[in-house]
Motif scaffolding. Structure first.
Motif, mmCIF file in Angstrom:
data_model
loop_
_atom_site.group_PDB
_atom_site.id
_atom_site.type_symbol
_atom_site.label_atom_id
_atom_site.label_comp_id
_atom_site.label_asym_id
_atom_site.label_seq_id
_atom_site.Cartn_x
_atom_site.Cartn_y
_atom_site.Cartn_z
ATOM 1 N N PHE A 191 46.227 45.147 38.411
ATOM 2 C CA PHE A 191 45.938 44.124 37.676
ATOM 3 C C PHE A 191 46.594 44.401 36.426
ATOM 4 O O PHE A 191 47.096 45.486 36.019
ATOM 5 C CB PHE A 191 44.219 43.651 37.678
ATOM 6 C CG PHE A 191 43.755 45.152 36.873
ATOM 7 C CD1 PHE A 191 43.667 45.189 35.414
ATOM 8 C CD2 PHE A 191 43.118 46.186 37.608
ATOM 9 C CE1 PHE A 191 43.194 46.176 34.617
ATOM 10 C CE2 PHE A 191 42.548 47.031 36.723
ATOM 11 C CZ PHE A 191 42.527 47.317 35.226
ATOM 12 N N VAL A 240 44.700 39.617 38.723
ATOM 13 C CA VAL A 240 44.849 40.480 39.854
ATOM 14 C C VAL A 240 45.281 39.581 40.664
ATOM 15 O O VAL A 240 45.445 38.386 41.132
ATOM 16 C CB VAL A 240 43.636 40.833 40.477
ATOM 17 C CG1 VAL A 240 42.640 39.448 40.706
ATOM 18 C CG2 VAL A 240 43.377 41.875 41.462
ATOM 19 N N HIS A 287 47.146 34.878 42.855
ATOM 20 C CA HIS A 287 46.271 35.601 41.822
ATOM 21 C C HIS A 287 45.184 34.756 41.169
ATOM 22 O O HIS A 287 45.137 33.827 41.416
ATOM 23 C CB HIS A 287 47.642 35.991 40.567
ATOM 24 C CG HIS A 287 48.264 34.725 40.180
ATOM 25 N ND1 HIS A 287 47.646 33.891 39.121
ATOM 26 C CD2 HIS A 287 49.345 34.245 40.413
ATOM 27 C CE1 HIS A 287 48.472 33.065 38.767
ATOM 28 N NE2 HIS A 287 49.562 32.951 39.672
ATOM 29 N N SER A 345 39.740 48.598 41.421
ATOM 30 C CA SER A 345 40.534 47.589 41.849
ATOM 31 C C SER A 345 41.291 48.165 43.104
ATOM 32 O O SER A 345 41.572 49.265 42.855
ATOM 33 C CB SER A 345 41.534 47.034 40.741
ATOM 34 O OG SER A 345 42.491 48.104 40.330
ATOM 35 N N ARG A 355 44.598 47.258 46.109
ATOM 36 C CA ARG A 355 45.562 46.227 46.894
ATOM 37 C C ARG A 355 45.628 46.386 48.497
ATOM 38 O O ARG A 355 45.835 47.612 48.674
ATOM 39 C CB ARG A 355 46.671 46.046 46.329
ATOM 40 C CG ARG A 355 47.636 44.857 46.954
ATOM 41 C CD ARG A 355 49.092 44.866 46.259
ATOM 42 N NE ARG A 355 48.961 44.161 45.064
ATOM 43 C CZ ARG A 355 49.737 44.463 44.063
ATOM 44 N NH1 ARG A 355 50.635 45.317 44.050
ATOM 45 N NH2 ARG A 355 49.446 43.917 42.773
ATOM 46 N N LEU A 406 39.275 42.975 42.878
ATOM 47 C CA LEU A 406 38.732 43.662 41.727
ATOM 48 C C LEU A 406 37.412 43.352 41.306
ATOM 49 O O LEU A 406 36.657 42.463 41.951
ATOM 50 C CB LEU A 406 39.486 42.672 40.610
ATOM 51 C CG LEU A 406 39.217 43.039 39.170
ATOM 52 C CD1 LEU A 406 39.967 44.352 38.580
ATOM 53 C CD2 LEU A 406 39.544 42.038 37.959
#
Length: 287
Positions: A7, A20, A27, A99, A101, A108
């Protein structure tokens, strides 16, 4: 945004915020003030939420638009009517907890714990978490509540989602037929008998035991799902009430519709070390 940064920090409405972003470019932007999601843009798409162009963010004040987090009471109806309208979570500073990915999304989590300030108006220990997951054409919001204390407390909660729409009169909402609702404009309770709801002005209804919904706005089709929340609030101030709101343009009511996952009609009670979670999910479908 660099490849390893999940982020980025930025400023929105003069307040710290984080954005994020998923690998595909989808996003979401979240204010630390209230953990309020103020923007969601699907991959290759357009803004899906409504944020008033006159919105203000400052200590003790709620932001008009996005997704305010309502806790531990809804409006002034309880379960603790001594609290500020819609509780206090939407006006407190949250912190980023974690957070990450994944292949298909970015996540997040923000957290809010009780403090001397919250205990002065609501004498309970609590932990709230809001997890935002964004990727492709989907946004998932999960609200989690935990009671780490030694006393029981009831609460109401909602994700007060302001969806942006092209024109309110163009909107069609499917999935409410057969649900009983409380009408807060004209009063009373009744059963929804329209398979496809249309809107032309003020609406303020709490629907009980709702299921998945589909919003149609021209070619746009948005699937709305929830879990853990038993109610859905549908709200638009209409022209007269909108004109009286200092943080909304007079015509703003024509370009938004609140579809809120909520736990209002039957508040939840958490005992020591008990927990609860509720989720609202949005999926942009192919036209």
């Amino acid at each position: 945004m660099s490849e390893n940064l999940i982020f980025e920090t930025l400023e929105v409405l003069g307040e710290p915020a984080v954005r994020v972003q998923a690998a595909d470019g989808a996003h979401a932007t979240v204010l630390l003030h209230g953990a309020q999601v103020v923007s969601w843009v699907p991959a290759g798409g357009e803004e899906q939420l409504y944020l008033s162009p006159k919105a203000v963010a400052c200590e003790g004040k709620a932001v008009r638009g996005g997704v305010p987090v309502i806790f531990p009471q809804f409006e002034l109806r309880g379960p603790d009517t001594s609290l500020p309208r819609h509780g206090f979570a939407r006006t407190r500073r949250w912190t980023v907890e974690s957070s990450r990915r994944d292949k298909d999304c970015a996540l997040l989590t923000l957290v809010l714990d009780d403090s001397a300030e919250t205990r002065a108006i609501w004498p309970h220990s609590f932990t709230l978490e809001l997890t935002i997951s964004v990727g492709a054409g989907r946004l998932d919001l999960e609200l989690y509540a935990h009671n780490p204390g030694d006393s029981r407390w009831p609460f109401a909660a909602a994700l007060h989602t302001y969806l942006g729409v092209s024109e309110l009169s163009h909107v069609r909402l499917q999935g409410l037929e057969g649900c009983r609702y409380e009408d807060r404009v004209v009063g009373g309770e009744t059963l929804e008998d329209h398979p496809e709801k249309r809107f032309h002005g003020e609406v303020d209804r709490i629907y009980a035991h709702t299921r998945d919904l589909l919003l149609r706005d021209g070619p746009r089709r948005l699937s709305i799902e929830s879990a853990g929340f038993s109610d859905t609030v549908i709200w638009n101030p209409g022209p007269e009430k909108c004109a009286a709101l200092p943080d909304m343009p007079a015509e703003g009511w024509q370009h938004m519709l609140c579809i809120e996952a909520a736990q209002v009609l039957k508040p939840v009670t958490l005992g020591p070390d008990e927990e609860w979670s509720g989720r609202q999910s949005f999926s942009l479908l192919a036209a």
